[in-house]
Scaffold this motif. Structure first.
Motif, PDB file in Angstrom:
ATOM      1  N   GLU A 137       9.396  17.688  16.170  1.00 47.51           N
ATOM      2  CA  GLU A 137       8.546  17.089  17.157  1.00 47.51           C
ATOM      3  C   GLU A 137       8.593  15.426  16.433  1.00 47.51           C
ATOM      4  N   GLN A 138       8.359  15.355  15.390  1.00 47.64           N
ATOM      5  CA  GLN A 138       8.348  14.076  14.684  1.00 47.64           C
ATOM      6  C   GLN A 138       9.680  13.316  14.751  1.00 47.64           C
ATOM      7  N   THR A 139      10.772  13.892  14.631  1.00 46.39           N
ATOM      8  CA  THR A 139      12.103  13.340  14.757  1.00 46.39           C
ATOM      9  C   THR A 139      12.224  12.859  16.344  1.00 46.39           C
ATOM     10  N   LEU A 140      12.121  13.715  17.162  1.00 43.73           N
ATOM     11  CA  LEU A 140      12.010  13.273  18.573  1.00 43.73           C
ATOM     12  C   LEU A 140      11.509  12.043  19.170  1.00 43.73           C
ATOM     13  N   LYS A 141      10.084  12.124  18.461  1.00 41.16           N
ATOM     14  CA  LYS A 141       9.233  11.021  18.899  1.00 41.16           C
ATOM     15  C   LYS A 141       9.832   9.754  18.298  1.00 41.16           C
ATOM     16  N   GLU A 142      10.302   9.778  16.924  1.00 41.17           N
ATOM     17  CA  GLU A 142      10.989   8.475  16.548  1.00 41.17           C
ATOM     18  C   GLU A 142      12.175   8.054  17.199  1.00 41.17           C
ATOM     19  N   ALA A 143      12.935   9.064  17.528  1.00 40.24           N
ATOM     20  CA  ALA A 143      14.522   9.150  18.099  1.00 40.24           C
ATOM     21  C   ALA A 143      14.156   8.385  19.644  1.00 40.24           C
ATOM     22  N   VAL A 144      13.414   8.882  20.242  1.00 40.53           N
ATOM     23  CA  VAL A 144      13.219   8.435  21.503  1.00 40.53           C
ATOM     24  C   VAL A 144      13.232   6.973  21.639  1.00 40.53           C
ATOM     25  N   ASN A 145      12.387   6.529  20.628  1.00 43.00           N
ATOM     26  CA  ASN A 145      12.108   4.963  20.662  1.00 43.00           C
ATOM     27  C   ASN A 145      13.007   4.192  20.113  1.00 43.00           C
ATOM     28  N   ILE A 146      14.088   4.729  19.666  1.00 43.30           N
ATOM     29  CA  ILE A 146      14.856   3.851  19.001  1.00 43.30           C
ATOM     30  C   ILE A 146      16.510   3.829  19.502  1.00 43.30           C
ATOM     31  N   PHE A 147      16.734   5.276  20.037  1.00 40.84           N
ATOM     32  CA  PHE A 147      18.290   5.235  20.394  1.00 40.84           C
ATOM     33  C   PHE A 147      18.380   5.133  21.928  1.00 40.84           C
ATOM     34  N   SER A 148      19.480   4.855  22.442  1.00 39.47           N
ATOM     35  CA  SER A 148      19.632   4.647  23.774  1.00 39.47           C
ATOM     36  C   SER A 148      20.336   5.866  24.375  1.00 39.47           C
ATOM     37  N   ASN A 149      20.805   6.672  23.549  1.00 38.77           N
ATOM     38  CA  ASN A 149      21.417   7.722  24.059  1.00 38.77           C
ATOM     39  C   ASN A 149      21.045   8.851  23.257  1.00 38.77           C
ATOM     40  N   ILE A 150      20.067   9.711  23.699  1.00 36.17           N
ATOM     41  CA  ILE A 150      19.645  10.728  23.181  1.00 36.17           C
ATOM     42  C   ILE A 150      19.482  11.999  24.000  1.00 36.17           C
ATOM     43  N   SER A 151      19.899  13.101  23.526  1.00 39.04           N
ATOM     44  CA  SER A 151      19.526  14.385  24.429  1.00 39.04           C
ATOM     45  C   SER A 151      19.102  15.519  23.261  1.00 39.04           C
ATOM     46  N   VAL A 152      18.409  16.520  24.089  1.00 34.11           N
ATOM     47  CA  VAL A 152      17.974  17.432  23.549  1.00 34.11           C
ATOM     48  C   VAL A 152      18.488  18.665  23.903  1.00 34.11           C
ATOM     49  N   GLN A 153      18.844  19.719  22.914  1.00 29.36           N
ATOM     50  CA  GLN A 153      19.452  20.795  23.132  1.00 29.36           C
ATOM     51  C   GLN A 153      18.608  21.993  22.935  1.00 29.36           C
ATOM     52  N   ALA A 154      18.227  22.790  23.936  1.00 29.05           N
ATOM     53  CA  ALA A 154      17.503  24.110  23.770  1.00 29.05           C
ATOM     54  C   ALA A 154      18.279  25.449  24.055  1.00 29.05           C
ATOM     55  N   THR A 155      18.049  26.312  23.067  1.00 32.10           N
ATOM     56  CA  THR A 155      18.628  27.345  23.004  1.00 32.10           C
ATOM     57  C   THR A 155      17.473  28.643  23.570  1.00 32.10           C
ATOM     58  N   TYR A 156      17.812  29.541  24.450  1.00 31.72           N
ATOM     59  CA  TYR A 156      16.856  30.506  24.770  1.00 31.72           C
ATOM     60  C   TYR A 156      17.362  31.956  24.520  1.00 31.72           C
ATOM     61  N   HIS A 157      16.498  32.688  24.232  1.00 29.85           N
ATOM     62  CA  HIS A 157      16.791  33.996  23.752  1.00 29.85           C
ATOM     63  C   HIS A 157      15.778  34.858  24.336  1.00 29.85           C
ATOM     64  N   PRO A 158      16.169  36.196  24.766  1.00 29.89           N
ATOM     65  CA  PRO A 158      15.090  37.142  25.375  1.00 29.89           C
ATOM     66  C   PRO A 158      13.627  37.011  24.612  1.00 29.89           C
ATOM     67  N   ALA A 159      13.344  36.980  23.319  1.00 26.94           N
ATOM     68  CA  ALA A 159      12.294  36.744  22.865  1.00 26.94           C
ATOM     69  C   ALA A 159      11.385  35.262  23.110  1.00 26.94           C
ATOM     70  N   THR A 160      12.243  34.369  23.677  1.00 24.44           N
ATOM     71  CA  THR A 160      11.596  33.061  24.083  1.00 24.44           C
ATOM     72  C   THR A 160      11.624  32.840  25.465  1.00 24.44           C
ATOM     73  N   PHE A 161      12.422  33.374  26.173  1.00 23.60           N
ATOM     74  CA  PHE A 161      12.751  32.985  27.644  1.00 23.60           C
ATOM     75  C   PHE A 161      11.343  33.462  28.555  1.00 23.60           C
ATOM     76  N   ARG A 162      10.790  34.454  28.236  1.00 21.88           N
ATOM     77  CA  ARG A 162       9.636  34.772  28.996  1.00 21.88           C
ATOM     78  C   ARG A 162       8.452  33.799  28.862  1.00 21.88           C
ATOM     79  N   ASN A 163       8.496  32.994  27.869  1.00 22.92           N
ATOM     80  CA  ASN A 163       7.372  32.157  27.874  1.00 22.92           C
ATOM     81  C   ASN A 163       7.949  30.667  28.581  1.00 22.92           C
ATOM     82  N   LEU A 164       8.985  30.384  29.082  1.00 23.18           N
ATOM     83  CA  LEU A 164       9.086  29.341  29.922  1.00 23.18           C
ATOM     84  C   LEU A 164       8.399  29.241  31.378  1.00 23.18           C
ATOM     85  N   HIS A 165       7.796  28.158  31.819  1.00 25.66           N
ATOM     86  CA  HIS A 165       7.195  28.233  33.032  1.00 25.66           C
ATOM     87  C   HIS A 165       7.715  27.018  33.789  1.00 25.66           C
TER      88      HIS A 165
END
Length: 165
Positions: A137-165
């Protein structure tokens, strides 16, 4: 053409779903140099070259990434080519030196984050199940303020997928 440099199989996390077999293997600079020469000698002139650094956690071998980047940029044909450098990281290693280097060399940055802490930390954690979200989270907050090209990669698993809304 997209080329992927697995600079190391070392990682500071112990993600439950990781497919990388962790080891102390690191790409020798001589191998990287051979790959760079192959890329620039075999990619058609008008074709864009994307070089992605990944791992394990590639920033564990930050010095190697710097050396490889130097080898790429010192090629006489580098200036005549459309070359994009990018890096995917778990977001837990992000020093001022790293930020400066990535910015100075026009890297695109991708940070792995699976969602809020209660989702992310289920699978992405340090030894003894200590979550990594607080650093990501700290890295993301810093990076979005300084990089013009940033992306986020998320990996989902059966143990985490149910928590997405």
């Amino acid at each position: 053409m997209r080329y992927i440099f697995h600079t190391t199989f070392k990682c500071n996390l112990q993600c439950k779903y990781c497919h990388i077999i962790k080891s102390d293997v690191t790409m020798p600079l001589e191998v990287a140099n051979d790959i760079i020469n192959f890329i620039f000698n075999h990619t058609p002139i008008k074709e864009k070259i994307e070089i992605l650094f990944t791992g394990g956690e590639p920033l564990i071998e930050f010095e190697l990434i710097k050396q490889i980047t130097y080898l790429i940029k010192k090629l006489s044909s580098f200036q005549d080519r459309d070359v994009k450098l990018s890096l995917i990281t778990n977001g837990t290693i992000f020093t001022e030196e790293i930020k400066t280097f990535l910015l100075d060399n026009n890297f695109s940055l991708c940070i792995s984050c699976d969602g809020p802490a209660f989702i992310h930390d289920v699978m992405r954690h340090f030894q003894y199940n200590r979550g990594s979200f607080f650093l990501v989270e700290q890295t993301l907050k810093e990076a979005v303020n300084i990089f013009s090209n940033i992306s986020v990669q998320a990996t989902y698993h059966p143990a985490t997928f149910r928590n997405l809304h």
